[in-house]
Structure formats: structure tokens, C-alpha cells
Enzyme design. Structure first.
Site, short mmCIF file in Angstrom:
data_model
loop_
_atom_site.label_atom_id
_atom_site.label_comp_id
_atom_site.label_asym_id
_atom_site.label_seq_id
_atom_site.Cartn_x
_atom_site.Cartn_y
_atom_site.Cartn_z
N ASN A 61 -7.47 4.18 9.26
CA ASN A 61 -7.03 2.92 9.86
C ASN A 61 -7.17 2.91 11.37
O ASN A 61 -7.32 1.86 11.98
CB ASN A 61 -5.58 2.61 9.46
CG ASN A 61 -4.66 3.79 9.64
OD1 ASN A 61 -4.86 4.84 9.04
ND2 ASN A 61 -3.65 3.64 10.47
N GLN A 98 -7.80 0.24 3.79
CA GLN A 98 -8.64 -0.39 4.81
C GLN A 98 -10.03 -0.77 4.29
O GLN A 98 -10.85 -1.28 5.07
CB GLN A 98 -8.80 0.56 6.02
CG GLN A 98 -7.53 0.77 6.81
CD GLN A 98 -7.05 -0.49 7.55
OE1 GLN A 98 -7.79 -1.45 7.73
NE2 GLN A 98 -5.80 -0.49 7.95
N GLY A 136 0.83 -1.21 0.00
CA GLY A 136 0.00 0.00 0.00
C GLY A 136 0.86 1.25 0.00
O GLY A 136 0.54 2.24 -0.67
N THR A 137 1.94 1.22 0.73
CA THR A 137 2.82 2.39 0.82
C THR A 137 3.36 2.76 -0.56
O THR A 137 3.36 3.93 -0.95
CB THR A 137 3.99 2.10 1.79
OG1 THR A 137 3.44 1.77 3.06
CG2 THR A 137 4.92 3.28 1.93
N THR A 155 10.41 -7.59 -11.73
CA THR A 155 9.71 -8.87 -11.93
C THR A 155 8.62 -9.02 -10.89
O THR A 155 8.82 -8.74 -9.71
CB THR A 155 10.73 -10.03 -11.83
OG1 THR A 155 11.73 -9.80 -12.81
CG2 THR A 155 10.06 -11.37 -12.09
N CYS A 186 2.32 1.46 13.40
CA CYS A 186 3.64 2.07 13.18
C CYS A 186 4.05 2.97 14.35
O CYS A 186 5.21 3.26 14.50
CB CYS A 186 3.63 2.89 11.89
SG CYS A 186 2.85 2.03 10.54
#
Ligand code: PLP
Length: 392
Positions: free
Chosen positions: A150, A178, A72-73, A236, A324
């Protein structure tokens, strides 16, 4: 000891058995590189494309509008970085309650001389579309506000915000990490240009995500390299995880109704019981404009880290604000932006449910939690003890 009761599904979710089964062949016999021209590569490429179709179906999008990423980041960073490059403009609009995936990127842009508008939210954590529109200028490259928070689960009116941005010719990105499996998403019926999701929030593995890029929306890659993902993301592909994300997308759609009924009922029963048993407890965030699985509660008079440590001893997993920032004594930036006083913000715990939770889980939590909070309120920690706990 019995299995832990996991109420931290906004931090991450367990990989579902179906997702795991779907991935295994792509970690064993089907190891080809999807870019290879021979059969073993082509077969893997077909599986990746099938996963893309499944993710597109979850989002109500076209398969070609989906680019797989590492998380997601990355999706969040890529959308904003691309808009700055394609427009050459130097102003970005975000909300004050974004996840660090957007927040820290925006802070770094500020240090590089870009202008960032941090939109305030109301006391219930909601965002007014008119405030977003008022922040737009001729120099605005992109607006990026999250769909669901979140920490509190509060939903932003992203469809309306996207309409207003489109009317002003400004690109709109939403961090929807989310949302899948909790709220219906139908991008075709919206003016959203870019949208981020992450596998590990919907029972796929960590380290895979996707970015929706509306057809004909401008996009420049964040990772420069090979021609993978139609030239939108070099590198890849993480094949097995992409296959897992595809399977998780199918399951998320299958379980959407359950999430909105049974999981919501579990959350509501939990919240009602805790509020009744513990006067002085407050719910952070709008009571209805909220994800069905999230409950953020302030237990005035205790410290969240202490509650989490005690719950952990009882085999119950929850969290204080965003994962976090867990372990830090700083109050959550989300609750602070909502005007929650520091003391109350530091006493806030997030419980996030999923379809894996049962009534029996809830009975056990309700047996433990009120007594635990009452005990902590009777014996508050000294400032030194609190500091030691936060550092642990
Ligand atoms: N955005 C939100 C709202 C999140 O909750 C998270 C994860 O906690 C992210 C972005 C980051 O996703 P990832 O862990 O895949 O990088």
C-alpha cells in the site's frame, strides 16, 4: 476554492456514482433480511448472491468461494486465525512490510507464544519466492504475504509463492486489498488459497470486504454466529454495501485497462517531471514491479508531514506512508525494512492516483510541488517545530 486534488487513492477512494445508485434501493425499499424466508427477504438474498457473482468474476473465482466480511482487516485476520485453528500448527510466515491488518495481528500472535517469521525484502521492496520457501517448516500453519504494497505499490510474485507453498502443503493467503482494478486477478489459474479485498479501495463504501476461500480449503469462522455466508461468517449481511461492492467489481473490470494505461501514464509523467525538477528526489520501490497508480518519493532535506501540510493548504491530498501511521514521527516500517535511512524515510510522500484524476490535476500539482519543496529546503524546520507538526 476549487475541488481538492485527491492523490491518496491507496488510503481510500470516493464511492462511484454508479455504486451509490445501486445501493440506494437497499437502504430504502429493499430492507428485508436476506435470511428471511418470505419474498422481501428472498429478493434481497438474490441481490446479495448477484453481488457475490460479480465479485467472483472480478477475482476469477467461483461465487461460492467468496465470503463477505466487514473490511480488509477482518478478511486478513480471519484467514490467518482459521489456518492456526484448522492445522493446530504454531508457525506463521509474513513479510516485514505487511499492512497493519496483518502486521499487528502477527505481533499479537507472537505475544501469545506463536512463532512468526518476518521475511525481509530487498532495497527495492521486492520479495524472493525462494526466501519464502526457505522459511517453511513442518509447523508452518500459513504464509501470508501481500500482493501489492500500500505504501510503495511494489508487487510480490504471489503466484509463484503460492505454487511453492502448495508444493510443500502449506496454506497461502494474500492481502490483495490494493490490487483489484489495478492488476488483473485470475484466481482459477493460481494456487492461492485465501485472498482479501476491501470495498473502499475500489470505489465501494468503507466497512465492507470479502475473503476468497478456495473451494475445499479448510476454513473456520472468525465471527461465530448465524449461518450467514455458508456458515463462514456470522452476522446479518451489510446488504447495501455488499451490493455496492458488486457494482464496484463490475466497474473495476471495466476500468482495468484505463488504470494500466492512462492512470499509469499520469503517474509516470508526474514522477518524471518531479525527478527532473527536484534533483535529490528518489523513488522508493521497484520501478516496474509496481502498481500503475502509486508513486512513493523521498524529498531529501524536508519533512513529509510539512510537505503534506503545505499541499493540504493548496487543496492537494497525499500521504506519508500508511494512513494509519500519519501524524507519527516514526518512519514507515515498510521503508525501514527496505533499508531506507531514517532521514530519507521521514521525507517520503506517497502519491496514489485513480481513474478520477485528470491531466489538469497533474498540471496543478506540478505547478505547486517543486516550488513548495524548494522553499522548504531553503528554510528547514527546527526539531521543536517538527515535533509540533507531527503532533498536530
Ligand atoms: N491491507 C492493505 C494492503 C491496505 O492498504 C488496507 C487499508 O489501508 C487494509 C489491508 C485494511 O483494509 P480495511 O481498511 O478495509 O480494513
Amino acid at each position: 476554492m476549487s475541488r481538492p486534488i485527491y492523490l491518496d487513492n491507496n488510503a481510500t477512494t470516493p464511492v462511484s456514482p454508479r455504486v451509490f445508485e445501486a445501493m440506494v434501493p437497499y437502504l430504502t425499499e429493499h430492507f428485508g433480511n436476506p435470511s428471511s424466508a418470505y419474498g422481501a427477504g428472498r429478493r434481497v438474498r438474490e441481490a446479495v448472491e448477484a453481488a457475490r457473482e460479480r465479485v467472483a468474476a472480478l477475482l476469477g473465482a467461483e461465487p461460492r468461494e467468496i465470503a463477505f466480511t466487514s473490511c480488509g482487516t477482518e478478511s486478513d485476520n480471519a484467514a490467518i486465525a482459521s489456518a492456526l485453528q484448522t492445522t493446530g500448527k504454531r508457525h506463521v510466515v509474513v513479510s516485514a512490510v505487511e499492512h497493519s491488518a496483518v502486521k499487528v495481528h502477527a505481533e499479537s500472535l507472537e505475544r501469545q507464544g506463536y512463532r512468526v517469521t518476518w521475511l525481509p525484502v530487498g532495497r527495492d521492496g521486492t520479495l524472493e519466492p525462494a526466501a519464502v520457501e526457505a522459511a517453511l517448516t513442518g509447523d508452518t500453519a500459513i504464509v501470508s504475504v501481500m500482493w501489492a504494497n500500500n505504501e510503495t505499490g511494489v508487487l510480490f510474485p504471489v503466484r509463484e509463492i503460492a505454487e511453492r507453498c502448495a508444493a510443500r502443503g502449506v496454506a497461502f493467503h494474500t492481502d490483495a486489498v490494493q490490487v483489484p482494478g489495478k492488476e488483473a486477478i485470475d484466481l482459477k489459474s493460481t494456487r492461492i488459497d485465501y485472498l482479501s479485498i476491501s470495498g473502499h479501495k475500489l470505489h465501494a463504501p468503507k466497512g465492507v470486504g470479502a475473503l476468497y476461500i478456495r473451494r475445499r480449503a479448510k476454513f473456520l469462522p472468525y465471527l461465530h454466529g448465524g449461518h450467514q455466508e455458508r456458515g463462514r461468517r456470522g452476522g446479518t449481511e451489510n446488504v447495501a454495501s455488499i451490493i455496492g461492492l458488486g457494482e464496484a467489481a463490475v466497474e473495476a473490470l471495466e476500468h482495468l485497462e484505463e488504470e494500466q494505461t492512462r492512470v499509469r501514464a499520469l503517474r509516470d509523467r508526474f514522477e518524471a517531471a518531479v525527478l527532473e525538477a527536484l534533483p535529490g528526489t528518489e523513488v522508493n520501490g521497484h520501478r516496474t514491479q509496481r502498481l500503475p497508480n502509486t508513486s512513493n518519493l523521498s524529498f531529501t532535506g524536508v519533512h513529509a508531514e510539512q510537505v503534506l501540510a503545505c499541499l493540504d493548504r493548496e487543496g492537494i491530498c497525499a500521504s506519508a506512508g500508511s494512513a494509519c501511521t500519519a501524524g507519527s514521527m516514526e518512519p514507515s516500517h515498510v521503508l525501514t525494512a527496505m533499508g531506507v535511512p531514517r532521514e530519507r524515510a521521514l521525507a517520503s510522500v506517497r502519491f496514489s492516483f485513480s481513474r478520477a484524476n485528470t491531466e489538469a490535476d497533474l498540471d496543478r500539482v506540478l505547478e505547486v510541488l517543486p516550488a513548495l519543496i524548494r522553499g522548504l529546503r531553503e528554510q528547514p524546520l527546527s526539531p521543536d517545530e517538527l515535533r509540533a507538526l507531527a503532533a498536530a
